[in-house]
Design an enzyme around this catalytic site. Structure first.
Site, PDB file in Angstrom:
ATOM      1  N   SER A 131       0.840  -1.198   0.000  1.00 58.20           N
ATOM      2  CA  SER A 131       0.000   0.000   0.000  1.00 58.20           C
ATOM      3  C   SER A 131       0.880   1.254   0.000  1.00 58.20           C
ATOM      4  O   SER A 131       1.691   1.421  -0.898  1.00 58.20           O
ATOM      5  CB  SER A 131      -0.955  -0.059   1.194  1.00 58.20           C
ATOM      6  OG  SER A 131      -2.023   0.851   1.049  1.00 58.20           O
ATOM      7  N   ASP A 154      -9.305  -5.352  -4.921  1.00 58.56           N
ATOM      8  CA  ASP A 154      -8.464  -4.400  -4.193  1.00 58.56           C
ATOM      9  C   ASP A 154      -8.910  -2.957  -4.395  1.00 58.56           C
ATOM     10  O   ASP A 154      -9.311  -2.573  -5.502  1.00 58.56           O
ATOM     11  CB  ASP A 154      -7.016  -4.544  -4.680  1.00 58.56           C
ATOM     12  CG  ASP A 154      -5.982  -4.188  -3.633  1.00 58.56           C
ATOM     13  OD1 ASP A 154      -6.179  -3.202  -2.905  1.00 58.56           O
ATOM     14  OD2 ASP A 154      -4.977  -4.908  -3.548  1.00 58.56           O
ATOM     15  N   HIS A 212      -7.516  -5.953  -0.411  1.00 63.47           N
ATOM     16  CA  HIS A 212      -6.253  -5.256  -0.151  1.00 63.47           C
ATOM     17  C   HIS A 212      -5.301  -6.036   0.752  1.00 63.47           C
ATOM     18  O   HIS A 212      -4.182  -5.604   0.982  1.00 63.47           O
ATOM     19  CB  HIS A 212      -6.591  -3.909   0.500  1.00 63.47           C
ATOM     20  CG  HIS A 212      -5.494  -2.897   0.473  1.00 63.47           C
ATOM     21  ND1 HIS A 212      -4.816  -2.533  -0.676  1.00 63.47           N
ATOM     22  CD2 HIS A 212      -4.936  -2.139   1.466  1.00 63.47           C
ATOM     23  CE1 HIS A 212      -3.925  -1.608  -0.396  1.00 63.47           C
ATOM     24  NE2 HIS A 212      -3.962  -1.363   0.897  1.00 63.47           N
TER      25      HIS A 212
END
Length: 294
Positions: free
Chosen positions: A107, A245, A272
């Site tokens: 991320s 995601d 995610h």
């Protein structure tokens, strides 16, 4: 498979007068260096999902980035920049004498990993980019597409609250909660390490760099775009992404198309957090990539 266990070593590193707490598992010759998401999020969730690698001959190292977890939490907005976090990452790598590493960024940690790889390419054996993007304006287009699935009336409500700055309003938070369960983690109950990180989130760096939530980017990184520079990164790369995601497969594909040597794996039943949502499949992909590039 994730596990909660005490690190084999915990050390403090001083970076520009600030105390950074680092964690290490295992003692293998190959080091997997983790950069977690956030910003402002303690490393628990990524650390506990990857400490299993120490049982496969790897040393696993991570740290609480400045502003979160056990590290110092200064109240200075000038500190919340990606370039400063790049230098912090290099200071930790050097202080722990890690040598060349397999750099894994998840991320926000992926944006940091990309910026680090472009600044210190000789420090990397491989680059592992998980659930991340290299082009945040493109990501914002994808985020708006995901938000649109809530319907025009809900989107209109969200925009009105964003215009007013009323991000804490219950109806706005209800929409964000729904998006989180669709696109951040699709498990009915979120794992304990993930909750530990979320419950200790320092929103100051997050708000300064990203925004008030996962689906609105208004911070100092909103225009960040390194897609055109990815070809300068010489090492092999692995890109992983969940089918659902929040940082979508389209973002992952854009990275693959611009990197010199990259593999892309999409986890069909994940959002995610594939390392929690599909741990067996995820672990196999990661171990295979590391073994081929050790």
């Amino acid at each position: 498979m994730w596990q909660e266990r005490e690190p084999d070593e915990t050390r403090e590193v001083t970076v520009d007068g600030h105390r950074i707490v680092t964690y290490s598992y295992g003692s293998g010759a190959e080091t997997v260096f983790l950069l977690n998401g956030g910003p402002g999020l303690p490393c628990n969730y990524l650390r506990d999902a990857h400490s299993f690698l120490s049982g496969h001959g790897y040393r696993v190292v991570t740290f609480d980035q400045l502003g979160c977890g056990a590290s110092d939490k200064p109240d200075d907005p000038a500190l919340w920049s990606i370039s400063r976090y790049v230098e912090e990452t290099e200071a930790v790598r050097t202080a722990l004498d890690l040598g060349k590493v397999h750099l894994l960024g998840h991320s926000w940690g992926g944006w940091l990993a990309i910026e680090y790889a472009l600044t210190y390419p000789d420090a990397l054996k491989t680059l592992i980019l998980e659930d991340t993007a290299a082009d945040l304006p493109h990501l914002m287009e994808e985020m708006h597409r995901l938000r649109a699935s809530l319907g025009p009336e809900t989107v209109e409500m969200m925009i009105a609250h964003e215009a007013d700055g009323t991000y804490d309003h219950p109806e706005y938070q209800a929409a964000i909660t729904l998006l989180n369960y669709r696109h951040v983690c699709r498990l009915q109950e979120w794992p304990a390490p993930l909750m530990a990180s979320l419950n200790d989130w320092n929103m100051a760096p997050y708000m300064a760099m990203q925004g008030p939530n996962e689906f609105l980017y208004i911070g100092n990184l909103k225009d960040w775009n390194r897609a055109a520079d990815l070809g300068k990164i010489p090492c092999p790369a692995l890109i992983t992404v969940g089918r659902h995601d929040e940082i979508t497969p389209a973002c992952a594909l854009r990275m693959k198309q611009n990197l010199r040597e990259a593999e892309l794996v999409v986890f069909q039943n994940s959002s995610h957090m594939p390392f929690y949502e599909e741990p067996a499949a995820y672990d196999a992909v990661l171990l295979d990539f590391l073994a081929r590039n050790a």
